[in-house]
Scaffold this active site. Structure first.
Site, PDB file in Angstrom:
ATOM      1  CG  ASP A  21      -2.194   0.797   1.024  1.00 20.18           C
ATOM      2  OD1 ASP A  21      -2.340   1.415  -0.050  1.00 20.18           O
ATOM      3  OD2 ASP A  21      -3.035   0.820   1.936  1.00 20.18           O
ATOM      4  CG  HIS A  38      -0.362   2.335  -9.263  1.00 16.50           C
ATOM      5  ND1 HIS A  38      -0.540   1.990  -7.949  1.00 16.50           N
ATOM      6  CD2 HIS A  38      -1.462   3.055  -9.614  1.00 16.50           C
ATOM      7  CE1 HIS A  38      -1.704   2.469  -7.523  1.00 16.50           C
ATOM      8  NE2 HIS A  38      -2.276   3.124  -8.510  1.00 16.50           N
ATOM      9  CG  LEU A 132       9.428 -17.174  -3.930  1.00 12.17           C
ATOM     10  CD1 LEU A 132       9.176 -17.232  -2.431  1.00 12.17           C
ATOM     11  CD2 LEU A 132       9.982 -15.788  -4.290  1.00 12.17           C
TER      12      LEU A 132
HETATM   13  C1  IPE Z   1      -5.070  -2.597  -0.135  1.00 10.42           C
HETATM   14  O1  IPE Z   1      -4.829  -1.275  -0.460  1.00 10.42           O
HETATM   15  C2  IPE Z   1      -5.140  -3.395  -1.383  1.00 10.42           C
HETATM   16  C3  IPE Z   1      -3.866  -3.545  -2.068  1.00 10.42           C
HETATM   17  C4  IPE Z   1      -2.700  -3.247  -1.569  1.00 10.42           C
HETATM   18  C5  IPE Z   1      -3.952  -4.110  -3.377  1.00 10.42           C
HETATM   19  P1  IPE Z   1      -6.015  -0.220  -0.503  1.00 10.42           P
HETATM   20  O2  IPE Z   1      -5.399   1.112  -0.693  1.00 10.42           O
HETATM   21  O3  IPE Z   1      -7.043  -0.628  -1.451  1.00 10.42           O
HETATM   22  O4  IPE Z   1      -6.582  -0.372   0.981  1.00 10.42           O
HETATM   23  P2  IPE Z   1      -7.557   0.549   1.832  1.00 10.42           P
HETATM   24  O5  IPE Z   1      -8.765   0.808   1.005  1.00 10.42           O
HETATM   25  O6  IPE Z   1      -6.824   1.800   2.131  1.00 10.42           O
HETATM   26  O7  IPE Z   1      -7.820  -0.256   3.054  1.00 10.42           O
HETATM   27  C1  IPE Z   2      -1.431   0.351  -3.390  1.00 11.37           C
HETATM   28  O1  IPE Z   2      -1.250   1.723  -3.400  1.00 11.37           O
HETATM   29  C2  IPE Z   2      -1.697  -0.213  -4.760  1.00 11.37           C
HETATM   30  C3  IPE Z   2      -3.081  -0.651  -4.980  1.00 11.37           C
HETATM   31  C4  IPE Z   2      -4.037  -0.651  -4.086  1.00 11.37           C
HETATM   32  C5  IPE Z   2      -3.408  -1.111  -6.314  1.00 11.37           C
HETATM   33  P1  IPE Z   2      -2.457   2.726  -3.379  1.00 11.37           P
HETATM   34  O2  IPE Z   2      -2.852   3.003  -4.791  1.00 11.37           O
HETATM   35  O3  IPE Z   2      -3.542   2.234  -2.514  1.00 11.37           O
HETATM   36  O4  IPE Z   2      -1.801   4.025  -2.755  1.00 11.37           O
HETATM   37  P2  IPE Z   2      -2.422   4.986  -1.673  1.00 11.37           P
HETATM   38  O5  IPE Z   2      -2.896   4.139  -0.541  1.00 11.37           O
HETATM   39  O6  IPE Z   2      -3.542   5.729  -2.326  1.00 11.37           O
HETATM   40  O7  IPE Z   2      -1.303   5.877  -1.283  1.00 11.37           O
HETATM   41 MG    MG Z   3      -4.017   2.442  -0.583  1.00 10.12          MG
END
Ligand code: IPE
Ligand code: IPE
Ligand code: MG
Length: 247
Positions: A21, A38, A132
């Site tokens: 995240d 990303h 792995l």
């Molecule tokens: C969790 O991240 C899902 C992934 C890392 C793919 P999100 O950004 O979607 O999570 P929330 O909504 O903040 O909990």
């Molecule tokens: C995690 O990073 C990647 C996915 C959930 C696909 P985020 O896109 O959730 O990044 P934040 O949480 O908005 O910073």
């Molecule tokens: Mg996120």
């Protein structure tokens, strides 16, 4: 002594799961758009997979796209799918070179067909690799996984293949997306959030949770070593007393 050298290889977690995240916030801090974040997250996937393979961790599960992430802006979802297809295509050679097997968990049938085809190809190509197992959670939701499992079990009961009394925890385990993957011993969450975000709800019953403020694109091999060291400093009691564990 380096962080890596401090790790006790006899007590490695066999399976590490990661909630990747913070890509969006990482990019925002740099004045860039979320997609830039990303793209930079891919480098961390590479680092962590390689570090796990080098150390001897047998399973790595990465939360790449949740069932809830479909609710993001269309453009972002499209960019993530595009990135997925491109990355998988580019990384096949590296997976083969490093003897890594690719698996997926999630509602794969909801992904764009190009992504499904790429995934199927790479899974087939890497299926005999043994160092792995890298499992990508795509269009994954822990609750959805359980609903799917319960439906399969209900249908077996209906057909008379099993009776209600036969249902045990192992019945549920057998009907998860990838029953061959053991429960994770360590789950890492990045970006300073303290939540599971619907990841591996059943499997994480006794998983050690480790949260770091680092955004995912900043998470590197050293960050993984830190998480493993924190894991190794904990006492896993599984409901018993500390004295029982030590004897
Ligand atoms: C969790 O991240 C899902 C992934 C890392 C793919 P999100 O950004 O979607 O999570 P929330 O909504 O903040 O909990
Ligand atoms: C995690 O990073 C990647 C996915 C959930 C696909 P985020 O896109 O959730 O990044 P934040 O949480 O908005 O910073
Ligand atoms: Mg996120």
């Amino acid at each position: 002594m380096s962080l890596k050298e401090a790790i006790n290889l006899e007590k490695l977690p066999k399976h590490i799961a990661v909630i990747m995240d913070g890509n969006g916030r990482w990019a925002k801090e740099k004045g860039k758009n979320r997609i830039f974040g990303h793209k930079n997250g891919v480098g961390s996937v590479r680092e962590v997979s390689e570090a796990c393979a080098e150390l001897g961790v047998k399973y790595l599960t990465l939360y790449a796209f949740s069932s809830e992430n479909w609710n993001r802006p269309k453009l972002e979802v499209a960019a993530l799918m595009e990135l997925l297809v491109r990355t998988i295509g580019n990384e096949t050679k590296t997976l083969m070179k490093n003897n890594i097997k690719l698996m997926t968990i999630g509602s794969i049938e909801t992904l764009p067909s190009r992504a499904q085809e790429q995934l199927a190809k790479v899974k087939e190509a890497t299926k005999n690799n043994t160092r792995l197992t890298l499992s990508l959670a795509l269009s994954y939701g822990g609750r959805a996984e359980l609903v799917d499992a319960f439906k399969k079990i209900a249908s077996q009961v209906k057909k008379g293949e099993i009776s209600e009394g036969d249902i045990t925890e192992s019945t549920i385990n057998k009907h998860l997306y990838e029953p061959s993957i053991p429960d994770p011993e360590l789950m890492i969450g990045t970006s300073g959030e303290y939540r599971l975000s619907n990841f591996l709800l059943w499997q994480a019953a006794y998983t050690e949770l480790y949260f770091t403020d680092k955004f995912w694109p900043d998470f590197d091999k050293e960050s993984l070593y830190e998480a493993i060291l924190a894991f190794q400093s904990r006492e896993r009691r599984f409901g018993k007393t500390s004295e029982q564990i030590k004897s």
